[in-house]
Design an enzyme around this catalytic site. Structure first.
Site, PDB file in Angstrom:
ATOM      1  N   ASP A 225       9.099   2.500  -5.824  1.00 18.94           N
ATOM      2  CA  ASP A 225       7.964   1.569  -5.852  1.00 18.94           C
ATOM      3  C   ASP A 225       8.524   0.210  -6.251  1.00 18.94           C
ATOM      4  O   ASP A 225       9.725  -0.003  -6.104  1.00 18.94           O
ATOM      5  CB  ASP A 225       6.859   2.072  -6.795  1.00 18.94           C
ATOM      6  CG  ASP A 225       5.470   1.570  -6.382  1.00 18.94           C
ATOM      7  OD1 ASP A 225       5.367   0.399  -5.987  1.00 18.94           O
ATOM      8  OD2 ASP A 225       4.503   2.336  -6.463  1.00 18.94           O
ATOM      9  N   HIS A 248       9.780  -1.250  -3.419  1.00 20.92           N
ATOM     10  CA  HIS A 248       8.732  -2.045  -2.768  1.00 20.92           C
ATOM     11  C   HIS A 248       8.901  -3.536  -3.073  1.00 20.92           C
ATOM     12  O   HIS A 248       7.962  -4.301  -2.906  1.00 20.92           O
ATOM     13  CB  HIS A 248       7.342  -1.574  -3.198  1.00 20.92           C
ATOM     14  CG  HIS A 248       6.989  -0.199  -2.703  1.00 20.92           C
ATOM     15  ND1 HIS A 248       5.763   0.383  -2.909  1.00 20.92           N
ATOM     16  CD2 HIS A 248       7.720   0.713  -1.999  1.00 20.92           C
ATOM     17  CE1 HIS A 248       5.748   1.613  -2.362  1.00 20.92           C
ATOM     18  NE2 HIS A 248       6.923   1.815  -1.812  1.00 20.92           N
TER      19      HIS A 248
END
Ligand SMILES: *[C@@H]1O[C@H](CO)[C@@H](O)[C@H](O)[C@H]1NC(C)=O
Ligand SMILES: *[C@@H]1O[C@H](CO)[C@@H](O)[C@H](O)[C@H]1NC(C)=O
Ligand SMILES: *[C@@H]1O[C@H](CO)[C@@H](O)[C@H](O)[C@H]1NC(C)=O
Ligand SMILES: *[C@@H]1O[C@H](CO)[C@@H](O)[C@H](O)[C@H]1NC(C)=O
Ligand SMILES: *[C@@H]1O[C@H](CO)[C@@H](O)[C@H](O)[C@H]1NC(C)=O
Ligand SMILES: *[C@@H]1O[C@H](CO)[C@@H](O)[C@H](O)[C@H]1NC(C)=O
Ligand SMILES: *[C@@H]1O[C@H](CO)[C@@H](O)[C@H](O)[C@H]1NC(C)=O
Ligand SMILES: *[C@@H]1O[C@H](CO)[C@@H](O)[C@H](O)[C@H]1NC(C)=O
Ligand SMILES: *[C@@H]1O[C@H](CO)[C@@H](O)[C@H](O)[C@H]1NC(C)=O
Ligand SMILES: *[C@@H]1O[C@H](CO)[C@@H](O)[C@H](O)[C@H]1NC(C)=O
Ligand SMILES: *[C@@H]1O[C@H](CO)[C@@H](O)[C@H](O)[C@H]1NC(C)=O
Ligand SMILES: *[C@@H]1O[C@H](CO)[C@@H](O)[C@H](O)[C@H]1NC(C)=O
Length: 411
Positions: A225, A248
C-alpha cells in the site's frame, strides 16, 4: 531482575548512549508472553535510561510505554507479536483515526529507538484471514471484531528518533506517527510481503496524522500500500532517499472525507525516491464535495499547500504523477459538488522513468474538481510502453508552467 548491570552490557550501551542506568528486558523463553515484562521495564526505566531488548520476545500483551523522558531503546533482538487475532481484536489500542489500532504505543519526549533489531508483525495470519473474510470498515480500516494492529505507533510524542530497525510482515500500516512533533525515521527496512496468494493489504510504510516536523529518510520499503501517507493535519514533512517497491506511492491524503471537518497538509518536501512496480508515484487525493451535510464520503474542507516532489525514479508505475480531487466520488456528484478541499502550490520536479501502461499512454493525471492553483512541473520524462506519453489535466488554473501539453480526460 530489571536493572542488570552486566559489565559487557553497560559497555555496549554506553558506547551509544548517554545514560548510566541500563535496563535489560530478560526474555522468558518458550513462547511465553514477554509483554508484561517489557511494560514493567519501561515503567521502571521511564526516565534517563537505556532499555536493552537484545533477545527474542514473544508479545501477547499490548505494549503501552508512555511518559518516557530521555530514553534510549536499544533493540538489537526481535519483538514478535503473536498472531492471535481473537486476543488482539479487543485488546490492541484503538486510536481515534479510521479505527486504527496498535500493538505498541510509544509515547513521551526525547526517545531514541535503534539497534539493528526487528519488529515482527507476524502478519501472514492476518493477510490470509482478511483475504477470506474481507472484514473492514471505511477505507480498509479495522473493525472491533477484526483489528489489524500497527506494530509501532509513535503517539503523543516529541523529539523521537527511530533508526536501524527492520520491520517484518505488518498486519496493517507499519508505522503510525500520531499527534507528535519532531519525529525522525532513518535506515528502516520494511518488508510486508505475503508467503501465500493472499495479498499483504493496507501495509503502508508510514501514516502520519495530526503531526508536524516529521522526517523519513534512507529507507527501503517492500509493501502493498502507500509507501508514505500523509493524513489530516500534517505539516513540515521531509521525505528523502527512499526505495519503495510494490507500493501505492507517496500519497497526500485521502483528505476531505468527512463533511464539516477541516483537513490540512502543508509544507511537504519529498526528494530522491525510487518507485518500482507501484500503483502511483507522487499522488494527492481528496474526496469531492457532497450534498449531505453529514457525509462520511466527501464534503470536507481544508487545503493541501506547498508540496514538492523532486527526483522520482519510476519503474513500471501505473500512475507516476496524480492529483485526484474527486477521490472515491462519483463523477457526476463531483461535477455538481466540487471538492471543498483546495489544492495549491504543488511542484513536480524531475520525475523520470517508465510507466506500466496500466493507464495506456497517460503518465501524468492532474484532475481537479474545483480549480487547483500554482501547479508546476519540470523535468518530467516518463515513457509509456504503449506509445508517446500523454498528460491529462482538468481544472488546472494555469498550465503555463507544466512543461508538457495537456489533454482533457477521455471520459
Ligand atoms: C469502526 O468499526 C466499526 C465496527 O466495529 C464500524 O462501524 C465503523 O464504521 C468503523 N469506523 C471507521 C472510521 O472506519
Ligand atoms: C494522547 O493525547 C490525547 C490528548 O492529550 C489524550 O486524550 C489521549 O488519551 C492520549 N492517548 C494515549 C493513548 O495516551
Ligand atoms: C528534534 O529531536 C531531536 C532528537 O531528540 C533533537 O536532537 C532535536 O534538537 C529536535 N529538534 C527540534 C527542532 O527540537
Ligand atoms: C545505524 O546504522 C548505521 C549504519 O550501519 C551506523 O553507522 C550508525 O552508527 C547506527 N546508529 C546507531 C544509533 O546505532
Ligand atoms: C485469497 O483470495 C483469492 C480470491 O478469493 C483466492 O483465490 C485465494 O486462494 C486466497 N488465498 C488464500 C491464501 O486464502
Ligand atoms: C537516493 O536514494 C537512494 C536510495 O533509494 C540512495 O541510495 C542514494 O544515495 C540517494 N541519493 C542521494 C544523492 O542522496
Ligand atoms: C518488488 O515488488 C514486486 C511486485 O510486488 C515483487 O515481485 C518483487 O519481488 C519485489 N522485489 C524485491 C527486490 O523485493
Ligand atoms: C485539523 O486542523 C483544523 C484547523 O486547526 C481543525 O479545525 C480540525 O479539527 C483538525 N482536524 C483534525 C482531524 O485534527
Ligand atoms: C514550503 O515547504 C518547505 C518544506 O517543508 C519549507 O521549507 C518552506 O519553508 C515552505 N514554504 C513556505 C512559504 O511556507
Ligand atoms: C446530521 O446529523 C445531525 C446530528 O446527528 C442531525 O440532527 C441532522 O438531521 C443530520 N442532517 C442530515 C441532513 O442528515
Ligand atoms: C533536474 O534535472 C536537471 C537535469 O538533470 C538538472 O539540471 C536540474 O538541476 C534538476 N532540477 C532540480 C531542481 O534538481
Ligand atoms: C505543445 O504543443 C505545441 C503546439 O502543437 C507545440 O509547438 C509544442 O512543442 C508542444 N510542447 C511540448 C512540450 O510538447
Amino acid at each position: 531482575m530489571i536493572v542488570l548491570l552486566y559489565a559487557s552490557l553497560t559497555l555496549l550501551a554506553s558506547a551509544v548512549s548517554a545514560y548510566e542506568k541500563v535496563c535489560r528486558v530478560t526474555p522468558l523463553g518458550g513462547g511465553q508472553d514477554d509483554g508484561p515484562t517489557i511494560n514493567n521495564v519501561f515503567a521502571e526505566c521511564a526516565s534517563e535510561a537505556t532499555i536493552v531488548l537484545d533477545g527474542y520476545y514473544s508479545v501477547n500483551t499490548l505494549l503501552l510505554t508512555e511518559g518516557l523522558s530521555h530514553v534510549d531503546i536499544l533493540l538489537s533482538g526481535t519483538v514478535q507479536y503473536t498472531a492471535d487475532i481473537e486476543y488482539w481484536s479487543p485488546n490492541s489500542l484503538y486510536l481515534t483515526f479510521q479505527n486504527a489500532t496498535t500493538f505498541w504505543f510509544l509515547s513521551g519526549d526525547d526517545i531514541h529507538l535503534y539497534g539493528g533489531g526487528t519488529i515482527d508483525g507476524n502478519g501472514q495470519v492476518w493477510y490470509d484471514t482478511f483475504n477470506i473474510t474481507g472484514e473492514s470498515a471505511t477505507a480498509g480500516a479495522s473493525t472491533r471484531s477484526f483489528s489489524r494492529p500497527i506494530p509501532l505507533t509513535v503517539g503523543n510524542a516529541s523529539n523521537v528518533v527511530v533508526e536501524n530497525i527492520t520491520q517484518w510482515q505488518s498486519p496493517n500500516w507499519n508505522n503510525f506517527v500520531y499527534q507528535s512533533t519532531n519525529v525522525t525515521y532513518r535506515n528502516i527496512n520494511i518488508n510486508s510481503f505475503s508467503y501465500s496468494s493472499a495479498p499483504a493489504k493496507n501495509t503502508d510504510g508510514w501514516d502520519i496524522y495530526r503531526s508536524s516536523q516529521v522526517t523519513i529518510t534512507d529507507s527501503i520499503i517492500n509493501n502493498g500500500d502507500d509507501c508514505v501517507s500523509l493524513k489530516p493535519n500534517v505539516t513540515e514533512v521531509v521525505v528523502t532517499n527512499l526505495w519503495c517497491n510494490g507500493s501505492h506511492g507517496i500519497s497526500v491524503g485521502s483528505l476531505g472525507q468527512y463533511a464539516g471537518e477541516t483537513d490540512i497538509v502543508a509544507n511537504v518536501f519529498v526528494k530522491n525516491v525510487t518507485m518500482r512496480y507501484a500503483e502511483n508515484g507522487a499522488r494527492i487525493k481528496a474526496f469531492g464535495g457532497s450534498p449531505d451535510a453529514n457525509s462520511t464520503a466527501g464534503g470536507g474542507t481544508g487545503y493541501v499547500k506547498n508540496v514538492t516532489f523532486e527526483d522520482f525514479f519510476v519503474y513500471v508505475v501505473d500512475d507516476p504523477i496524480v492529483i485526484d480531487q474527486c477521490y472515491f466520488t462519483d463523477a457526476s456528484v463531483c461535477e455538481e459538488y466540487p471538492s471543498q478541499l483546495s489544492i495549491s502550490d504543488i511542484h513536480f520536479i524531475n520525475v523520470t522513468g517508465t510507466s506500466s501502461g496500466a493507464e495506456g499512454t497517460v503518465v501524468v493525471d492532474l484532475e481537479c474538481s474545483q480549480e487547483c492553483e500554482d501547479i508546476t512541473a519540470s523535468g518530467i520524462d516518463v515513457t509509456s510502453p504503449d506509445g508517446p506519453a500523454t498528460y491529462v489535466c482538468k481544472n488546472i488554473a494555469s498550465t503555463d508552467e507544466l512543461g508538457f501539453n495537456c489533454s482533457a480526460p477521455s471520459s
